[in-house]
Design an enzyme around this catalytic site. Structure first.
Site, PDB file in Angstrom:
ATOM      1  N   ARG A  39      36.758  76.547  52.342  1.00  0.00           N
ATOM      2  CA  ARG A  39      36.737  77.968  52.679  1.00  0.00           C
ATOM      3  C   ARG A  39      35.338  78.340  53.135  1.00  0.00           C
ATOM      4  O   ARG A  39      34.379  78.265  52.375  1.00  0.00           O
ATOM      5  CB  ARG A  39      37.171  78.829  51.489  1.00  0.00           C
ATOM      6  CG  ARG A  39      37.204  80.314  51.847  1.00  0.00           C
ATOM      7  CD  ARG A  39      38.052  81.146  50.902  1.00  0.00           C
ATOM      8  NE  ARG A  39      37.516  81.197  49.551  1.00  0.00           N
ATOM      9  CZ  ARG A  39      37.992  82.006  48.592  1.00  0.00           C
ATOM     10  NH1 ARG A  39      39.022  82.806  48.858  1.00  0.00           N
ATOM     11  NH2 ARG A  39      37.462  81.997  47.379  1.00  0.00           N
ATOM     12  N   PHE A  56      46.023  89.078  46.024  1.00  0.00           N
ATOM     13  CA  PHE A  56      46.231  90.377  45.379  1.00  0.00           C
ATOM     14  C   PHE A  56      44.920  91.053  44.995  1.00  0.00           C
ATOM     15  O   PHE A  56      44.765  92.262  45.117  1.00  0.00           O
ATOM     16  CB  PHE A  56      47.122  90.185  44.145  1.00  0.00           C
ATOM     17  CG  PHE A  56      46.999  91.260  43.112  1.00  0.00           C
ATOM     18  CD1 PHE A  56      47.530  92.520  43.346  1.00  0.00           C
ATOM     19  CD2 PHE A  56      46.349  91.038  41.904  1.00  0.00           C
ATOM     20  CE1 PHE A  56      47.419  93.525  42.397  1.00  0.00           C
ATOM     21  CE2 PHE A  56      46.225  92.038  40.953  1.00  0.00           C
ATOM     22  CZ  PHE A  56      46.765  93.283  41.200  1.00  0.00           C
ATOM     23  N   ASP A 100      35.771  86.442  39.877  1.00  0.00           N
ATOM     24  CA  ASP A 100      34.961  86.089  41.036  1.00  0.00           C
ATOM     25  C   ASP A 100      34.690  87.378  41.797  1.00  0.00           C
ATOM     26  O   ASP A 100      34.904  88.467  41.272  1.00  0.00           O
ATOM     27  CB  ASP A 100      35.620  84.997  41.885  1.00  0.00           C
ATOM     28  CG  ASP A 100      36.864  85.475  42.621  1.00  0.00           C
ATOM     29  OD1 ASP A 100      37.249  86.657  42.468  1.00  0.00           O
ATOM     30  OD2 ASP A 100      37.457  84.668  43.361  1.00  0.00           O
ATOM     31  N   ARG A 134      30.658  68.730  39.748  1.00  0.00           N
ATOM     32  CA  ARG A 134      31.632  68.313  38.733  1.00  0.00           C
ATOM     33  C   ARG A 134      32.969  68.996  38.960  1.00  0.00           C
ATOM     34  O   ARG A 134      34.023  68.358  38.922  1.00  0.00           O
ATOM     35  CB  ARG A 134      31.098  68.628  37.329  1.00  0.00           C
ATOM     36  CG  ARG A 134      32.021  68.183  36.209  1.00  0.00           C
ATOM     37  CD  ARG A 134      31.275  68.125  34.882  1.00  0.00           C
ATOM     38  NE  ARG A 134      30.752  69.432  34.492  1.00  0.00           N
ATOM     39  CZ  ARG A 134      31.433  70.319  33.748  1.00  0.00           C
ATOM     40  NH1 ARG A 134      32.655  70.026  33.335  1.00  0.00           N
ATOM     41  NH2 ARG A 134      30.886  71.464  33.411  1.00  0.00           N
ATOM     42  N   ASP A 158      41.512  90.766  46.147  1.00  0.00           N
ATOM     43  CA  ASP A 158      40.751  91.376  47.244  1.00  0.00           C
ATOM     44  C   ASP A 158      41.574  92.451  47.941  1.00  0.00           C
ATOM     45  O   ASP A 158      41.042  93.486  48.355  1.00  0.00           O
ATOM     46  CB  ASP A 158      40.326  90.312  48.256  1.00  0.00           C
ATOM     47  CG  ASP A 158      38.859  89.926  48.104  1.00  0.00           C
ATOM     48  OD1 ASP A 158      38.015  90.831  48.088  1.00  0.00           O
ATOM     49  OD2 ASP A 158      38.568  88.733  47.995  1.00  0.00           O
ATOM     50  N   ARG A 200      31.224  60.372  37.200  1.00  0.00           N
ATOM     51  CA  ARG A 200      32.501  60.765  37.798  1.00  0.00           C
ATOM     52  C   ARG A 200      32.420  60.590  39.311  1.00  0.00           C
ATOM     53  O   ARG A 200      31.467  61.030  39.952  1.00  0.00           O
ATOM     54  CB  ARG A 200      32.825  62.218  37.439  1.00  0.00           C
ATOM     55  CG  ARG A 200      34.135  62.726  38.018  1.00  0.00           C
ATOM     56  CD  ARG A 200      34.618  63.934  37.244  1.00  0.00           C
ATOM     57  NE  ARG A 200      35.086  63.548  35.924  1.00  0.00           N
ATOM     58  CZ  ARG A 200      35.035  64.336  34.850  1.00  0.00           C
ATOM     59  NH1 ARG A 200      34.508  65.537  34.941  1.00  0.00           N
ATOM     60  NH2 ARG A 200      35.500  63.929  33.691  1.00  0.00           N
TER      61      ARG A 200
END
Length: 726
Positions: A338, A456, A629, A123, A458, A311
């Site tokens: 990534r 910034f 995260d 989603r 990490d 969707r």
């Protein structure tokens, strides 16, 4: 789980079945050839991978010893000389310009917002891909961008007073972005297309048009009437939607029902910091969603109240230009993916010695073969019209590691029959050794680089861990005012422009981490394009729509042209270590710092370990929701570990804080039926034990990374219980 043997690789059955039955068909790559090349890649490059990780540890040991002998560097020249002597800081080569080719306009020339979303959540992935366009009216109405004062509360139903404020804000925006030759957009009573020009009627009856008529890009008509006008500024589109019968348009004197913004120009589908992928089951989910995006058939059933709908990816938009020629406008963000960095391995595949394969090599091979559904010989060309695949490569330390990623990509291209340099690289400038050697990092990927980005969060985590032995760090909230931060941000832009990225690649800035604070974002995040960044990260499609207004206000190409002549940021500032020179914190300040760090750690880790959620909005100590995260986790854990190491706090104080804050986090999650309380039994709560590990063993984590602890503890939970389902 049974494994399938293929050329020395032992692949978990479910992953093998997914690759053979779903990923490979339609790519032109046969399973036998795929696994043979995959095996060669693993067995030839994994030793290099391990050697690079050993080099990281060797540098850290040398730095630790230097700091133990010297403390925080007061003589920066001597410190710099030491870094050069050990090979940490490398000689800078001659000037050069990147030569990356076949780059889509969304990266090469269009400045605008960028989303980063966990690819494991279908989603979120679909929402991000479809966030190329967003309603400005909705974004303003539904957020604090518009004040609720003076009777303008959101409420349950539509509030006309709030609607008036939204419309006034949007009309003022049009005055800035697409100004009229005479009058204001608030006074517009009618729009028409006359001889290829936008004909504007004001409430006074006067006629006018656009100050710059070339800003009219096109129109869309239904039943002979124009229903939308497509305008453009700084390469970004804005669509004025006309509907005399619409909920808003019916009451609008010009029948303007909405203003739609071209919003998230690019979106990173993330296999890394925003996901919890620890085994074959998790990797299959990530890869299958990427497959659906590349094939265009990803879908998700969504329930909103009593409304259930499916969707899917939005189709492109059709317009007619002022000369009457039809053209297409992309309706989806250009997708990058990534991959993980060089650190982690994954048990989904074992090599011939029974060792887990490097996850970065696995990601490269699998995500690339899936991308052939878009860019291969029979590809759809719906994501990249230039036939490129865009891979963001995180957490690399210096040019040797960038060169290794280039080698992986080269080998993958050869294995899959791709043209050389098809796989483009985004370089995350989020580790100190990459920052100080950034020019040489870009040189190592000069034929592939499409993106450099300051991270910034990490980067601060690495700053703390690199200089762990130098002394107690300043408070986390003071980091943004530290000398190294401003220099780091400017240095990234300076080096990027010096290497010719302008007009060829993205120079990006980091995340706005407060998704509920859109008024503050509108006020502050304009600093990113003003600093020369042609993209910056936002936490939601709504934030992308609002941040897009900044790129109408700021001509980033012009800013970059002006910045090319400024003096480069100072390396000495970047090398300054953010140690508190004479800490005089009160016990209350110290405890508040601990509380805030502990709450962020626990609020994130408990959902990561127990529910496999890699990106969460976690309330901070002031009850402000922050996007967390692994990068934010890395800072908080390393900061607590640093203060513990230097005696600012005691181990008993750390444990007491974590236990007390765990009870608060439990309360904050009381409404989540899948939530497992930590405070009920700290000893058996795997999530709480993971948080303890991250802090108490923070110094020994490689470069301060959180993945080893998180993966080990998540696998422990999956092995001993049925994980909570979200």
């Amino acid at each position: 789980m049974a494994r399938v043997e293929q050329f020395g690789l032992a692949i978990e059955q479910d992953l093998y079945d997914f690759l053979v039955s779903e990923a490979l068909p339609g790519t032109g790559v046969e399973p036998e050839a795929f696994f043979q090349h995959f095996s060669s890649l693993v067995h030839e490059l994994a030793p290099k991978n391990r050697a690079l990780l050993a080099k990281r540890d060797a540098f850290q040991a040398q730095l630790d010893n230097w700091y133990k002998q010297n403390g925080a560097p007061s003589d920066l020249a001597a410190y710099e000389a030491f870094l050069r002597d050990i090979g940490y800081l490398l000689p800078e080569g001659p000037d050069f310009s990147v030569t990356t080719s076949n780059v889509d306009a969304e990266i090469a020339s269009i400045a605008g917002p960028q989303l980063v979303v966990p690819v494991m959540n279908a989603r979120y992935a679909l929402n991000a891909a479809n966030a190329r366009w967003g309603s400005l009216y909705d974004a303003l109405y539904g957020t604090d961008a518009i004040s609720e004062a003076d009777g303008a509360e959101k409420g349950r139903g539509y509030n006309p007073k709030r609607g008036e404020k939204v419309i006034a804000w949007a009309r003022a925006f049009l005055d800035q972005s697409v100004p009229l030759a005479g009058g204001r957009w608030a006074d517009v009573a009618g729009l028409a297309l006359t001889d290829g020009y936008l004909d504007v009627t004001l409430a006074s009856g006067d006629k006018t048009g656009l100050m710059d008529p070339s800003q009219l890009a096109g129109t869309f008509s239904e039943d002979g009437s124009v229903t939308s006008y497509l305008l453009r500024r700084n390469g970004l589109h804005v669509e004025i939607c006309i509907d005399a019968k619409g909920a808003i348009g019916a009451a609008d004197k010009a029948n303007i029902n909405d203003i739609r913004m071209e919003s998230a120009i690019t979106a990173i589908m993330d296999c890394e910091d925003s996901v919890a992928a620890v085994d074959a089951e998790d990797k299959i989910l990530a890869y299958s969603n990427w497959l659906g995006l590349m094939k265009g058939d990803l879908e998700e059933v969504v329930t909103k109240g009593d409304h259930v709908f499916t969707r899917t990816l939005n189709p492109d938009l059709e317009f007619t230009d002022p000369q009457g020629k039809p053209f297409t406008v992309a309706s989806r963000s250009l997708m990058l993916i990534r991959n993980v960095g060089h650190l982690m391995t994954n048990p989904a595949i074992l090599d011939r010695d029974g060792a887990e394969v490097p996850e970065g090599i696995m990601d490269a091979m699998v995500t690339a073969v899936i991308a052939l559904h878009d860019i291969g010989p029979n590809g759809r060309r719906k994501n990249s019209r230039r036939g490129s695949m865009y891979v963001v490569k995180p957490k690399m330390h210096g040019p040797e590691e960038v060169a290794f990623a280039v080698e992986i990509f080269t080998r993958v291209e050869q294995a899959l029959g791709m043209e050389p340099n098809t796989i483009k690289m985004g370089i995350m400038d989020e580790e100190r050794r990459t920052t100080v050697n950034l020019k040489e990092c870009i040189r190592a990927a000069k034929d592939r680089v499409v993106f450099i980005n300051t991270g910034f969060l990490d980067r601060t985590g690495d700053e703390i861990h690199t200089s762990m032995e130098a002394g107690p760090m300043i408070r986390k909230g003071d980091m943004k005012q530290a000398a190294w931060i401003a220099a780091y941000e400017n240095w990234n832009v300076d080096i990027g422009l010096q290497c010719g990225l302008s007009g060829h690649a993205q120079i990006g800035k980091g995340m706005w981490a407060m998704p509920d604070l859109m008024a503050a974002m509108l006020e502050q995040k304009i600093a990113h394009p003003k600093a020369g960044a042609n993209t910056a990260w936002v936490p939601s499609p709504t934030a992308a729509t609002l941040h897009a207004t900044h790129y109408h206000q700021v001509d980033v190409a012009g800013v970059q042209a002006g910045l090319k002549s400024r003096t480069r940021a100072k390396l000495s500032d970047i090398l300054s270590v953010p140690v508190a020179s004479r800490p005089n914190w009160t016990p209350e300040e110290i405890q508040r710092e601990l509380d805030n760090n502990a709450q962020g750690i626990l609020g994130y880790v408990v959902r990561w370990i127990d529910q496999g959620i890699g990106c969460s909005k976690v309330p901070d100590i002031n009850n402000v929701g922050l996007m967390e995260d692994r990068a934010t986790l890395r800072i908080s854990a390393q900061h607590m570990a640093n203060w513990l190491h230097h005696g600012v706090v005691t181990e008993a104080q750390v444990i007491e804080t974590l236990k007390r804050m765990a009870a608060i986090v439990d309360q904050q999650n009381a409404g989540d039926s899948a939530y497992r309380p930590m405070a009920a039994d700290f000893d058996t709560s795997i999530a709480f034990q993971a948080a303890l590990d991250l802090v108490l063993k923070g110094r020994e984590q490689p470069n301060g990374y959180t993945e080893p602890v998180l993966h080990r503890r998540r696998l422990e939970l999956k092995a001993t219980a049925i994980p909570a389902k979200v």
